[in-house]
Design a protein around this motif. Structure first.
Motif, PDB file in Angstrom:
ATOM      1  N   THR A  22       0.830  -6.966   1.139  1.00  0.00           N
ATOM      2  CA  THR A  22       1.023  -6.053   0.220  1.00  0.00           C
ATOM      3  C   THR A  22       1.654  -6.651  -0.981  1.00  0.00           C
ATOM      4  N   MET A  26       0.113  -7.000  -4.559  1.00  0.00           N
ATOM      5  CA  MET A  26       0.815  -6.554  -5.827  1.00  0.00           C
ATOM      6  C   MET A  26       1.191  -7.501  -6.968  1.00  0.00           C
ATOM      7  N   PRO A  58       1.569   0.895   4.439  1.00  0.00           N
ATOM      8  CA  PRO A  58       0.445  -0.023   4.403  1.00  0.00           C
ATOM      9  C   PRO A  58      -0.109  -0.604   5.666  1.00  0.00           C
ATOM     10  N   GLU A  76      -7.364  -3.439   1.510  1.00  0.00           N
ATOM     11  CA  GLU A  76      -6.171  -4.102   0.962  1.00  0.00           C
ATOM     12  C   GLU A  76      -5.844  -3.193  -0.238  1.00  0.00           C
ATOM     13  N   THR A  80      -2.221  -1.139  -0.559  1.00  0.00           N
ATOM     14  CA  THR A  80      -1.437  -1.503  -1.598  1.00  0.00           C
ATOM     15  C   THR A  80      -1.032  -0.369  -2.635  1.00  0.00           C
TER      16      THR A  80
END
Lengths: 355, 355
Positions: A22, A26, A58, A76, A80
């Motif tokens: 995560t 990001m 997550p 994903e 996130t």
């Protein structure tokens, strides 16, 4: 009543993997959007997410997606987005609750002031939408739209739950029973912490053949997420009252200073003799800064003596026991893999954890 | 320089129609989602939208959609979402600017406190998403997704523009030129007030045959919206400094009390003699409540004498003149109907209006 043991190695490994993925996602995402001269906003948005949290939400998305046969890549963006949503909510919650510390450091509004913190929370929510729109390329328009619909639902439940709780505070309401509490927590906590991460993972990871039964599966997952979410929240509130401060990383009894309506506090107010109840409500309705530490200690002790802490422990235990039963029956659409095993261990972890 | 006249009847009729439709749509929408026990939240969300505003943004969506040959029904969810977004932004802005009044009544945070107002703004943004997801049924998944992408863009530009302005305030920045101002206003105002309403209307109303050229058309619309948006914002700031208080409905010179960086103020600070500049900055950086009314009057008078007000008028006029030229050239993909006529008249209206 004994606390069930859980597979620590499995839990810690899965949470760590989810956190790492995560954070990488990001960083990539913000770097791609970081426009010249906008560093100030992107630094503020990244503040909370990089103060390391548990990574529970997550990790649930990844496990549910992979448990359905999907890939990490398919989960994903959604994982996130859920983690960002959580952080945006914390930024706004900290202003609303006038909290001084978050994850071992000053809260965002203490550091930058209320205006910047409000806008940072708003911006964080915008980027959830950005990430979920990117799902179109990864998952196709049908799944991306299904995920957006659930994201709208989790956002709506969250603001409704928050509205209920803020209304209790604003109107000094303490005449509440467990049903009131459970409805508020279902909306405010269960949806974005448990129900939505599980549902969104299932949607992201489901194959084309699953489509027919998908909505049935999502209803099963909603029930499981409700049971687990209440267990999680009550344990969170128990830790706030009873944890080892160093291990827990937050101020103990902060919830009493804040006047937060928890299962334990409501039990005490329902069962305490009138004099104790009056004394407690007087304390709870004082502004935070005016609360005497001695009075807070008295209230905590009185709650212990009234059996309110035990009542909370039993309720959390009961919800998790039901969740474990439900998992065995209701999640049959998910094959038995280490991802499903993680989901099962998480149920035990949420009430056995020490922070 | 003369202010262009505009077709008052046409403008007033179109704004009124848009307001009425939007209010009906909001009522229907909220009533459908109003859950038992959630009245408190829905009452708060409905507060600002039913304090009658101009209805400019939904009117632009309707006109652009119908100008492309679409129907009112095709524009409705999107027009309503844009109006809700505006109201959600106002709720948060009012906290950030510590404003006392909005549309002739107390601001939401003055009435209910900061926590409830933050959550009400958050909830308002959630309902924008809800409305835009409903577009799937009305417009099909392709158009609905295209509209969501532009909504993400307008939200992102808005929070970025807001971040720039809040950073100026937080760091007491006054060394700014027109370029700085225009970039901030492009993000903070132009996108959600002009660019997005026009673009979203064009997408909603475009027929299948338009698809090939749609992205080109949207770029033209972005340029027009930028010119009109700056004209609108500078006129708004001029009205704040010079309008008839009764007609305008807001406190005159409120922006000076707030220390808001406008084209006029920045011109004054760039051109004033050092002593005047120092005196002005001392005033502007004081907390609002400590500002002496006499000093505010002095600053306003000094800005008049320095030609700063005229500078703002000329700049607004210049942008609108360019917008009118651009409309004639750049909007050729839109047939000449009363809807396009409205869009043209709006360009004159934004700088000729008195409130």
């Amino acid at each position: 009543m004994t606390t069930p043991d859980y597979d620590r190695a499995l839990i810690e490994q899965a949470l760590k993997t989810a956190r790492t993925r995560t954070e990488k996602a990001m960083t990539r995402f913000f770097d791609a959007r970081r426009e010249t001269g906008m560093d100030v906003l992107y630094d503020q948005i990244s503040d909370y997410p990089f103060r390391v949290g548990k990574g529970l939400r997550p990790a649930l998305v990844y496990a549910a997606c992979q448990g359905m046969g999907g890939t990490e890549a398919q989960a994903e963006n959604t994982a996130t987005a859920i983690e960002l949503f959580h952080n945006g909510a914390l930024v706004h919650d900290d202003i609303e609750d006038i909290s001084d510390f978050r994850r071992g450091d000053e809260t965002l509004f203490r550091r930058h002031g209320v205006p910047i913190a409000i806008n940072t929370g708003d911006a964080t929510f915008v980027f959830c939408l950005s990430l979920l729109l990117d799902n179109v390329e990864q998952l196709g328009v049908r799944k991306a739209m299904r995920i957006l619909k659930d994201f709208e639902r989790l956002s709506r439940e969250s603001v409704e739950g928050q509205a209920i709780e803020l209304d209790w505070i604003h109107n000094a309401r303490f005449d509440l029973d467990s049903e009131d509490y459970l409805r508020m927590a279902y909306k405010k906590t269960c949806w974005y912490t448990m129900i939505a991460p599980l549902r969104l993972g299932v949607v992201a990871g489901s194959g084309p053949s699953m489509v027919a039964d998908l909505e049935d599966a999502l209803i099963e997952v909603m029930e499981l997420g409700y049971l687990a979410g209440i267990g999680f929240q009550v344990q969170d509130d128990l830790l706030n009252l009873t944890a080892d401060e160093v291990l827990y990383g937050k101020e103990i009894s902060g919830d009493l200073y804040e006047g937060k309506r928890t299962i334990m506090l409501l039990h005490f107010l329902r069962t305490a003799p009138k004099r104790q109840r009056t004394r407690a409500i007087k304390l709870l309705t004082q502004p935070r800064a005016e609360k005497e530490p001695d009075e807070v200690r008295w209230l905590l002790q009185a709650m212990h003596e009234a059996g309110s802490i035990d009542h909370g422990r039993e309720l959390a235990q009961d919800f998790i026991t039901r969740a474990l039963t439900f998992e065995a029956e209701g999640l049959r659409f998910m094959a038995e893999t280490r991802h499903r095993q993680f989901l099962r261990e998480v149920l035990k972890y949420v009430i056995a954890r020490l922070k």
